[in-house]
Design an enzyme around this catalytic site. Structure first.
Site, short mmCIF file in Angstrom:
data_model
loop_
_atom_site.label_atom_id
_atom_site.label_comp_id
_atom_site.label_asym_id
_atom_site.label_seq_id
_atom_site.Cartn_x
_atom_site.Cartn_y
_atom_site.Cartn_z
N LYS A 1 0.85 -1.20 0.00
CA LYS A 1 0.00 0.00 0.00
C LYS A 1 0.88 1.24 0.00
O LYS A 1 0.66 2.15 -0.82
CB LYS A 1 -0.88 0.01 1.25
N ASN A 2 1.86 1.28 0.88
CA ASN A 2 2.63 2.52 1.04
C ASN A 2 3.60 2.77 -0.09
O ASN A 2 4.05 3.89 -0.28
CB ASN A 2 3.33 2.53 2.40
C1 EPZ Z 1 4.66 6.86 6.27
O1 EPZ Z 1 3.93 7.94 6.82
C2 EPZ Z 1 3.67 5.71 6.18
N1 EPZ Z 1 2.54 6.07 5.32
C3 EPZ Z 1 3.14 5.38 7.58
O2 EPZ Z 1 2.29 4.24 7.46
C4 EPZ Z 1 4.33 5.01 8.47
O3 EPZ Z 1 3.88 4.76 9.78
C5 EPZ Z 1 5.34 6.18 8.48
O4 EPZ Z 1 5.74 6.48 7.13
C6 EPZ Z 1 6.59 5.87 9.30
O5 EPZ Z 1 7.21 4.72 8.80
C7 EPZ Z 1 2.70 6.02 3.98
O6 EPZ Z 1 3.75 5.69 3.47
C8 EPZ Z 1 1.49 6.39 3.16
P1 EPZ Z 1 6.89 10.12 8.36
P2 EPZ Z 1 4.59 9.43 6.82
O7 EPZ Z 1 6.88 11.38 7.59
O8 EPZ Z 1 5.40 9.62 5.61
C9 EPZ Z 1 7.05 13.37 11.82
C10 EPZ Z 1 0.34 2.96 7.78
O9 EPZ Z 1 -0.17 2.47 8.81
N2 EPZ Z 1 7.04 14.35 10.72
O10 EPZ Z 1 8.02 9.17 8.17
O11 EPZ Z 1 3.51 10.39 7.09
C11 EPZ Z 1 5.75 12.57 11.90
O12 EPZ Z 1 4.78 13.28 12.64
C12 EPZ Z 1 0.90 4.38 7.82
O13 EPZ Z 1 0.44 2.37 6.69
C13 EPZ Z 1 7.19 15.70 11.04
O14 EPZ Z 1 7.30 16.07 12.21
O15 EPZ Z 1 5.52 9.33 8.09
C14 EPZ Z 1 6.19 11.30 12.57
O16 EPZ Z 1 6.25 11.52 13.96
C15 EPZ Z 1 0.68 5.05 9.17
N3 EPZ Z 1 7.17 16.61 10.03
C16 EPZ Z 1 7.61 11.08 12.02
O17 EPZ Z 1 8.03 12.37 11.52
C17 EPZ Z 1 7.03 16.24 8.72
O18 EPZ Z 1 7.05 17.13 7.83
C18 EPZ Z 1 7.70 10.10 10.86
O19 EPZ Z 1 6.72 10.48 9.92
C19 EPZ Z 1 6.87 14.86 8.42
C20 EPZ Z 1 6.89 13.94 9.44
#
Ligand code: EPZ
Length: 422
Positions: free
Chosen positions: A22-23
């Site tokens: 999915k991701n």
């Molecule tokens: C991706 O989300 C995945 N989603 C998530 O899967 C997954 O949990 C996550 O990566 C971490 O591995 C998809 O790929 C569609 P991040 P993403 O940016 O990209 C913070 C599932 O269940 N952050 O790596 O949104 C954020 O809040 C989903 O399939 C900022 O602070 O995750 C988090 O605490 C859930 N500022 C951490 O970084 C930003 O600009 C990691 O988030 C971006 C992120």
């Protein structure tokens, strides 16, 4: 809203076909916006999130053709009618924000709603915004929207250094950089397999890019990307979920199409807990004994660390271990929504900030429980598969976002599980 009913206590035995990730698919689909030739994706999972992304791309003017019962998508963005990703779409699926980079690269402008928070956390996008600015975009935040424009110079290659790892911000930056003038170097890039899959697809489209799977990725901007056909990588989170389902039911399951290298951290954890994992001709075989699992301490971390997307499922498994485990959730600030529901099933879990202490019990008890987010909901299904008696998981629309035909796949391994339309 459908619910799922499970009569627990049956060890899973059989084979499960792993679907495409999915991701990975959710970042591969917006790639089609980068060029005016069709992009064809195969091994596409049939999920509601994929339909949501299809609708978003169509709202931008792309044509999305579904073939082979939805497992093949051909996306043609030879014309882009508008650059607005509306709040109503983005609020339902954070991955919608991944059209920002491609729209900026192709059209020089984008108006994308801020995704807002969700059940697991605030989900900020500051890292995405700062990276687009590094590439020359002018960005304003107005009325809950990111209004982005490239200046007269368009996007230009630059050094983008992330203070913390972000999967989505890395993906948006890679996609934007493909059409920037000059070379972009991304430092502290995310290393997830879904990033590797994105890069391999872009390379097939003619992009000169290197370093995928490492902390440093280099992209040579080139406006002349071409169409391509790309197979979506297997879903490591679905794979890990079914490995944990075999473990919690003390069953033996073969994951067809599974690739051990995508879940090596989980394999280490499961082997410590007493589960045997072997490579098979078709994929991965998970074999449990009828002994209770051993407790294991785990911290979630960016890839190749233990995936946050398997944390809830692992907690359900360790809730029946023969001892006490500690799980620390380092990625999201509120990803313990499943704990209160697992407690309703008899789990003994205490929370201290980002740490959960899980004292294993002999047996969970079936109960009516409610799903709150995608991975929490599947953790409740796993608990129900092992629990004595009947478990009813409500609001399973969360499940349908990330698991293709989960009740059919589990029933194929002997589970007593049915979907009840309500
Ligand atoms: C991706 O989300 C995945 N989603 C998530 O899967 C997954 O949990 C996550 O990566 C971490 O591995 C998809 O790929 C569609 P991040 P993403 O940016 O990209 C913070 C599932 O269940 N952050 O790596 O949104 C954020 O809040 C989903 O399939 C900022 O602070 O995750 C988090 O605490 C859930 N500022 C951490 O970084 C930003 O600009 C990691 O988030 C971006 C992120």
């Amino acid at each position: 809203m459908d619910s799922i009913e499970i009569q627990g206590g049956i060890p899973l035995k059989g084979r499960i076909q792993i679907s495409g990730a999915k991701n990975a698919c959710l970042t591969l689909m917006p790639v089609a916006l980068l060029c005016n030739e069709p992009l064809t994706l195969t091994n596409v999972p049939r999920l509601s999130d994929i339909l949501s992304m299809s609708h978003l791309l169509e709202s931008l003017g792309a044509e999305v053709q579904m073939l082979n019962e939805g497992r093949v998508l051909t996306i043609s963005a030879h014309k882009i009618a508008n650059v607005l990703a509306h709040y109503d779409i983005v609020r339902k699926m954070r991955a919608s924000f991944l059209v920002l980079g491609p729209l900026l690269a192709r059209m020089g402008k984008a108006e994308v709603s801020l995704p807002g928070g969700c059940a697991i956390g605030a989900r900020a996008v500051n890292l995405h915004i700062s990276a687009m600015r590094d590439l020359g975009a002018e960005i304003e935040l107005e009325n809950g929207y990111v209004i982005a424009r490239t200046g007269s110079r368009g996007l230009f290659g630059n050094r983008v250094s992330f203070p913390e790892t972000s999967v989505g911000a890395t993906e948006n930056t890679i996609m934007a950089a493909t059409c920037a003038r000059g070379e972009t170097t991304i430092e502290n890039a995310a290393r997830e397999p879904e990033i590797v899959d994105l890069v391999q697809c872009l390379r097939a489209m003619g992009c000169e890019i290197s370093g995928e799977g490492t902390r440093t990725i280099r992209i040579q901007g080139s406006p002349g990307l071409t169409g391509a056909t790309h197979g979506v990588v297997p879903d490591r989170i679905e794979m890990g979920t079914f490995m944990l389902a075999a473990a919690i039911t003390r069953g033996t399951v073969e994951l067809v199409g599974g690739e051990a290298c995508l879940v090596s951290n989980l394999i280490n954890v499961l082997e410590k807990a007493g589960i045997a994992i072997d490579k098979s001709a078709a994929g991965i075989r998970v074999s449990s004994s009828d002994q209770r699992l051993q407790p294991v301490d785990v911290q979630t971390a960016p890839y190749p660390g233990f995936p946050t997307d398997l944390q809830a499922q692992l907690m359900a498994v360790l809730a029946t271990a023969n001892g006490t485990s500690e799980i620390v959730e380092n990625i999201f600030e509120n990803r313990f929504m499943h704990v209160s529901e697992l407690r309703r099933m008899g789990a003994r879990i205490s929370l201290h900030g980002r740490k959960a202490t899980v004292e294993g019990v002999e047996e969970l008890k079936g109960a009516p429980v409610m799903a709150t987010d995608l991975r929490a909901s599947v953790a409740l299904v796993l608990a129900g598969l092992a629990a004595a008696g009947k478990t009813v998981v409500s609001r399973v629309y969360h499940l349908d976002r990330g698991y293709e035909s989960i009740e059919h796949k589990l029933r194929g391994c002997g589970a007593n599980i049915t979907r009840v339309p309500t």
